[in-house]
Design a protein around this motif. Structure first.
Motif, PDB file in Angstrom:
ATOM      1  N   LYS A  17       6.685   8.141   6.664  1.00 32.91           N
ATOM      2  CA  LYS A  17       5.859   9.346   6.575  1.00 32.91           C
ATOM      3  C   LYS A  17       6.591  10.566   7.123  1.00 32.91           C
ATOM      4  CE  LYS A  17       1.224   7.483   6.310  1.00 32.91           C
ATOM      5  NZ  LYS A  17      -0.166   7.553   6.721  1.00 32.91           N
TER       6      LYS A  17
ATOM      7  N   PRO B 173      -9.598  -6.166   8.346  1.00 35.36           N
ATOM      8  CA  PRO B 173      -9.262  -6.189   6.918  1.00 35.36           C
ATOM      9  C   PRO B 173      -8.464  -4.946   6.509  1.00 35.36           C
ATOM     10  CG  PRO B 173     -11.605  -5.666   7.232  1.00 35.36           C
ATOM     11  CD  PRO B 173     -11.037  -5.923   8.592  1.00 35.36           C
TER      12      PRO B 173
ATOM     13  N   ASP C  53       0.523  -2.975   4.135  1.00 41.43           N
ATOM     14  CA  ASP C  53       1.270  -1.934   4.857  1.00 41.43           C
ATOM     15  C   ASP C  53       0.859  -1.813   6.325  1.00 41.43           C
ATOM     16  OD1 ASP C  53      -1.252  -1.027   4.047  1.00 41.43           O
ATOM     17  OD2 ASP C  53      -0.616   1.059   3.911  1.00 41.43           O
TER      18      ASP C  53
ATOM     19  N   LYS D 273       4.444   1.210  -3.241  1.00 38.17           N
ATOM     20  CA  LYS D 273       3.009   1.153  -2.937  1.00 38.17           C
ATOM     21  C   LYS D 273       2.281   2.352  -3.549  1.00 38.17           C
ATOM     22  CE  LYS D 273       1.318   2.805   1.108  1.00 38.17           C
ATOM     23  NZ  LYS D 273       0.610   2.957   2.396  1.00 38.17           N
ATOM     24  N   MET D 274       1.117   2.110  -4.142  1.00 37.41           N
ATOM     25  CA  MET D 274       0.288   3.232  -4.571  1.00 37.41           C
ATOM     26  C   MET D 274      -0.108   3.996  -3.315  1.00 37.41           C
ATOM     27  SD  MET D 274      -3.284   3.310  -6.760  1.00 37.41           S
ATOM     28  CE  MET D 274      -2.617   2.775  -8.316  1.00 37.41           C
TER      29      MET D 274
ATOM     30  N   GLY E  31     -10.697   0.935   9.510  1.00 36.10           N
ATOM     31  CA  GLY E  31     -10.879   2.376   9.357  1.00 36.10           C
ATOM     32  C   GLY E  31     -10.134   2.887   8.142  1.00 36.10           C
TER      33      GLY E  31
ATOM     34  N   GLY F  25      -7.184  -2.950  -1.738  1.00 37.77           N
ATOM     35  CA  GLY F  25      -6.506  -3.522  -0.578  1.00 37.77           C
ATOM     36  C   GLY F  25      -7.427  -3.657   0.626  1.00 37.77           C
ATOM     37  N   ALA F  26      -8.377  -2.746   0.762  1.00 38.31           N
ATOM     38  CA  ALA F  26      -9.167  -2.739   1.995  1.00 38.31           C
ATOM     39  C   ALA F  26     -10.678  -2.740   1.757  1.00 38.31           C
ATOM     40  CB  ALA F  26      -8.756  -1.543   2.849  1.00 38.31           C
TER      41      ALA F  26
ATOM     42  N   HIS G  16      -8.000   6.099  -3.230  1.00 39.80           N
ATOM     43  CA  HIS G  16      -7.359   5.637  -4.466  1.00 39.80           C
ATOM     44  C   HIS G  16      -7.610   4.146  -4.640  1.00 39.80           C
ATOM     45  CE1 HIS G  16      -3.972   4.011  -2.144  1.00 39.80           C
ATOM     46  NE2 HIS G  16      -3.787   5.191  -1.574  1.00 39.80           N
TER      47      HIS G  16
ATOM     48  N   SER H 296       0.369  10.097  -0.850  1.00 38.62           N
ATOM     49  CA  SER H 296       1.406  11.100  -0.606  1.00 38.62           C
ATOM     50  C   SER H 296       2.535  11.052  -1.634  1.00 38.62           C
ATOM     51  CB  SER H 296       1.929  11.016   0.827  1.00 38.62           C
ATOM     52  OG  SER H 296       1.954   9.704   1.270  1.00 38.62           O
TER      53      SER H 296
ATOM     54  N   ILE I 200      -1.236  -2.809  -3.875  1.00 41.76           N
ATOM     55  CA  ILE I 200      -1.378  -2.310  -5.244  1.00 41.76           C
ATOM     56  C   ILE I 200      -0.249  -1.298  -5.429  1.00 41.76           C
ATOM     57  CG2 ILE I 200      -2.903  -1.026  -6.815  1.00 41.76           C
ATOM     58  CD1 ILE I 200      -3.922  -3.873  -6.082  1.00 41.76           C
TER      59      ILE I 200
HETATM   60  N1  AQP Z   1      -1.336   0.598  -2.308  1.00 46.15           N
HETATM   61  C1  AQP Z   1      -2.141  -0.051  -1.505  1.00 46.15           C
HETATM   62  N2  AQP Z   1      -2.436  -1.343  -1.744  1.00 46.15           N
HETATM   63  C2  AQP Z   1      -3.275  -2.036  -0.910  1.00 46.15           C
HETATM   64  N3  AQP Z   1      -3.858  -1.488   0.167  1.00 46.15           N
HETATM   65  C3  AQP Z   1      -3.599  -0.200   0.448  1.00 46.15           C
HETATM   66  N4  AQP Z   1      -4.017   0.629   1.429  1.00 46.15           N
HETATM   67  C4  AQP Z   1      -3.452   1.846   1.243  1.00 46.15           C
HETATM   68  N5  AQP Z   1      -2.666   1.835   0.157  1.00 46.15           N
HETATM   69  C5  AQP Z   1      -2.725   0.577  -0.357  1.00 46.15           C
HETATM   70  C6  AQP Z   1      -4.962   0.259   2.476  1.00 46.15           C
HETATM   71  O1  AQP Z   1      -6.014   1.201   2.497  1.00 46.15           O
HETATM   72  C7  AQP Z   1      -6.552   1.247   3.819  1.00 46.15           C
HETATM   73  C8  AQP Z   1      -6.794   2.665   4.233  1.00 46.15           C
HETATM   74  O2  AQP Z   1      -5.587   3.333   4.328  1.00 46.15           O
HETATM   75  P1  AQP Z   1      -5.365   4.628   5.181  1.00 46.15           P
HETATM   76  O3  AQP Z   1      -6.608   5.337   5.435  1.00 46.15           O
HETATM   77  O4  AQP Z   1      -4.472   4.302   6.322  1.00 46.15           O
HETATM   78  O5  AQP Z   1      -4.611   5.428   4.155  1.00 46.15           O
HETATM   79  P2  AQP Z   1      -3.109   5.372   3.950  1.00 46.15           P
HETATM   80  O6  AQP Z   1      -2.479   4.065   4.255  1.00 46.15           O
HETATM   81  O7  AQP Z   1      -2.642   6.547   4.684  1.00 46.15           O
HETATM   82  O8  AQP Z   1      -3.202   5.561   2.403  1.00 46.15           O
HETATM   83  P3  AQP Z   1      -1.977   5.909   1.604  1.00 46.15           P
HETATM   84  O9  AQP Z   1      -2.388   6.430   0.288  1.00 46.15           O
HETATM   85  O10 AQP Z   1      -1.080   4.761   1.641  1.00 46.15           O
HETATM   86  O11 AQP Z   1      -1.463   7.125   2.434  1.00 46.15           O
HETATM   87  P4  AQP Z   1      -0.014   7.523   2.812  1.00 46.15           P
HETATM   88  O12 AQP Z   1       0.571   8.019   1.541  1.00 46.15           O
HETATM   89  O13 AQP Z   1      -0.233   8.604   3.813  1.00 46.15           O
HETATM   90  O14 AQP Z   1       0.656   6.295   3.334  1.00 46.15           O
HETATM   91  C9  AQP Z   1      -5.568   0.522   4.720  1.00 46.15           C
HETATM   92  O15 AQP Z   1      -6.112  -0.728   5.071  1.00 46.15           O
HETATM   93  C10 AQP Z   1      -4.352   0.332   3.856  1.00 46.15           C
HETATM   94  O16 AQP Z   1      -3.672  -0.866   4.174  1.00 46.15           O
END
Ligand code: AQP
Length: 329
Positions: free
Chosen positions: A112, A144, A148, A194-195, A7, A22-23, A16, A198, A185
């Motif tokens: 977070k 997949p 994180d 981590k990219m 998801g 990553g996914a 991004h 937030s 990433i």
């Molecule tokens: N930097 C990353 N490198 C590799 N994989 C990444 N994912 C997120 N950031 C990276 C993977 O993207 C999928 C969807 O993530 P999500 O919907 O859970 O979004 P997120 O983790 O909330 O995205 P962000 O940008 O990392 O948000 P915040 O800042 O709120 O933490 C996942 O499979 C995740 O592993």
């Protein structure tokens, strides 16, 4: 065929590059020979405050991005989480199975909640438990995700094991499917973090003006020295750019290193900006195309939800039965 489930949150603006590499890139590959279920997790999105109009729009834009990035609704089941009420229902069951201390150990919550200025809701705390329900409902073999999410996957396995031993075998234990090279990433301005949406700054958004992305790439923080080599420890900035370059072009990091022998960081960054622009431009065109016809987009999502419910309702019924609920006739 083995089952996969994953998801993604309906992020404001767009996904991004970390989300994609990553996914979502793995989602596209896995749909070829797996029974794939992919969802836009809007229930997860409301763990932080949302504007209703924007949430609705972001959900559609997210689905459009997944389609534009290559998810094929004829091969994979693409749906919106809130269309399948079983997620919230199994989520409650999983909450009742989770220890407070166990949930408190989730590092993503710690990060977070520490970053959030507004009051932290309980939903943000129980987020990984709902995520466990998302996965277990579909009896997924593989999930997949980026690096994180590894800890959340462990929690999912623990909860499945606990339920199975308490009530009898019900859930399959899922495995994280993490592609090492692109599992994390990094932020372009802070290449050891981590990219992440937030922490704006060094984030490349898929739907922003590609000129802006190319500029961000050109001004990425690189490392001391001049040599273009892959060395995550000592050259995290350059290594991150090489990882992205390699993933977007399909060329190996070694061959890139050879090509850039004797050239400077500026050359690498300029070229990567161009590679990204070339890759993202048709993606953006396709997103626009899907959003120009919202009725068809909604139809795709409705068909996906129906297929998802077929599986989810069976799992929930078996779960309820095991727990001892009186099932409605
Ligand atoms: N930097 C990353 N490198 C590799 N994989 C990444 N994912 C997120 N950031 C990276 C993977 O993207 C999928 C969807 O993530 P999500 O919907 O859970 O979004 P997120 O983790 O909330 O995205 P962000 O940008 O990392 O948000 P915040 O800042 O709120 O933490 C996942 O499979 C995740 O592993």
């Amino acid at each position: 065929r083995p089952r996969v489930l994953s998801g993604i949150q309906p992020t404001a603006g767009s996904f991004h590059l970390g989300n994609y590499l990553g996914a979502v890139r793995q989602w596209v590959a896995l749909q070829e020979d797996h029974d794939a279920f992919y969802c836009v997790v809007d229930l997860h999105a409301i763990t932080v405050e949302q504007n209703p109009k924007e949430l609705r729009q972001n959900t559609r834009v997210s689905a459009a991005q997944l389609l534009a990035l290559g998810i094929d609704p004829d091969r994979a089941t693409l749906f919106v989480q809130s269309h399948v009420p079983e997620h919230a229902q199994l989520g409650w069951v999983m909450q009742c199975l989770t220890g407070f201390g166990e949930a408190s150990r989730m590092t993503q919550f710690k990060d977070k909640s520490a970053r959030q200025e507004a009051a932290v809701g309980v939903g943000l705390f129980t987020y990984p438990i709902l995520q466990a329900a998302d996965i277990l409902l579909y009896q997924a073999h593989y999930v997949p995700v980026g690096e994180d999410q590894r800890q959340h996957l462990e929690l999912t396995r623990d909860l499945a094991t606990r339920f199975n031993s308490r009530y009898g075998k019900t859930f399959r234990l899922p495995e994280a499917y993490i592609v090492k090279d692109t599992a994390k990433i990094y932020d372009l301005q802070e290449p050891t973090a981590k990219m992440s949406k937030s922490v704006p700054g060094g984030v490349v958004e898929l739907l922003e003006d590609p000129k802006r992305s190319a500029k961000k790439i050109r001004s990425a923080v690189t490392d001391t020295g001049r040599e273009i080599i892959f060395d995550v420890e000592n050259k995290p900035g350059v290594s991150n750019l090489l990882t992205i370059f390699s993933a977007l072009t399909g060329r190996s990091v070694e061959s890139l290193v050879q090509d850039y022998d004797g050239k400077g960081y500026g050359d690498l960054k300029k070229d990567l900006g161009e590679v990204f622009t070339e890759w993202v431009t048709p993606v953006q065109d396709r997103v626009r195309m899907y959003l120009d016809d919202v009725a068809s987009l909604d139809k795709i999502l409705a068909a996906g939800a129906e297929r998802a419910r077929d599986v989810a309702s069976g799992t929930l019924r078996r779960t309820y039965e095991k727990i001892g609920f009186v099932l409605p006739e």
